[in-house]
Design a protein around this motif. Structure first.
Motif: not given
Length: 283
Positions: A16-36
């Protein structure tokens, strides 16, 4: 920290710690792609620079600089919400489309889809050859009722002849946008929101800016025919690509719509499976 401590820490990392890190990373990635490649990207860089300068100014005992930067961040939360309002809206709409897509606007019959697109591209080709300006929005999962409401209701079957007739110069509906939903031309003469992006080509006219504007706040596919050059363009997700011919436009429209159809179908099946599993557990 010695090697043994590091190994022990790694061993204690749970799934669940790894899942937590992956989810947060994905959110930051998608957020950046939206404002790129938007104004928000430059604003974000400025904010990050301020966050870097705050500890530096504190360490160097630059009291006045530190105070100004700290206060700027403190009162800047509300300002950030106001500045990033278009991007926040796009992000929430994107989340709504991907997570709660139950409208099934997309055509499920592939043969019918290709027939509709064929009629559309035939009309666009003829309009391009005669250098007749046109703006056509194909509704997808984001409803365009607010756009349809400010136009003239048509409710006619999509045919090349009808589309060409709508955009005849000096007729009441030729200046606005025409909205297509499934197999129907829902409305014409619609007013679309203009993009606020200042980085786009200055030579682009109001039709192209309106196409980009609608694509920024929805997942609609917007086809534009230039009145000056006859150039065919396509706006998707806030970006405009140009110089399409009939075959190229048809291929890209079919490809996009089929891809979205598969995604919507896959998501629907996942939701149904999840509901069945939950129902069995509770019964």
């Amino acid at each position: 920290m010695d090697l043994a401590s590091i190994i022990n820490t790694v061993k204690n990392i749970s799934f669940f710690s790894i899942l937590d890190i992956l989810v947060v990373s994905y959110i930051f990635y998608k957020g950046y792609m939206l404002i790129k490649e938007t104004r928000a990207e430059q604003l974000l860089k400025g904010i990050l620079l301020i966050l870097v300068l705050i500890p530096i100014s504190y360490f160097l005992r630059l009291t006045m600089v530190y105070t100004i930067l700290s206060k700027t961040i403190t009162i800047g939360v509300l300002s950030i919400i106001i500045i990033f309002q278009p991007e926040i809206r796009r992000a929430l709409e994107h989340l709504g489309r991907t997570a709660f897509n139950e409208r099934h606007i997309l055509l499920e019959d592939e043969t019918l889809m290709e027939e509709i697109i064929t009629e559309l591209v035939n009309a666009v080709e003829n309009l391009s050859e005669s250098k007749t300006g046109a703006l056509i929005a194909i509704e997808q999962t984001t409803g365009l009722n607010d756009v349809i409401a400010n136009g003239t209701k048509i409710d006619g079957i999509v045919t090349a002849a009808l589309l060409e007739n709508i955009f005849v110069v000096n007729t009441p509906l030729h200046d606005g946008a025409t909205v297509i939903r499934n197999t129907r031309i829902v409305a014409s003469g619609c007013v679309l929101p203009l993009t606020g992006n200042t980085d786009i080509n200055k030579k682009l006219g109001t039709r192209h800016r309106a196409a980009i504007g609608l694509s920024e706040v929805s997942d609609a596919l917007i086809v534009v025919v230039s009145e000056e050059t006859g150039t065919i363009s396509l706006a998707i997700n806030g970006r405009l690509t140009r110089n399409y011919d009939k075959d190229k436009l048809k291929d890209i429209l079919i490809k996009i719509m089929k891809t979205r159809q598969v995604k919507a179908s896959t998501l629907g099946e996942r939701v149904k499976t999840w509901i069945k599993i939950k129902f069995k557990k509770t019964s």
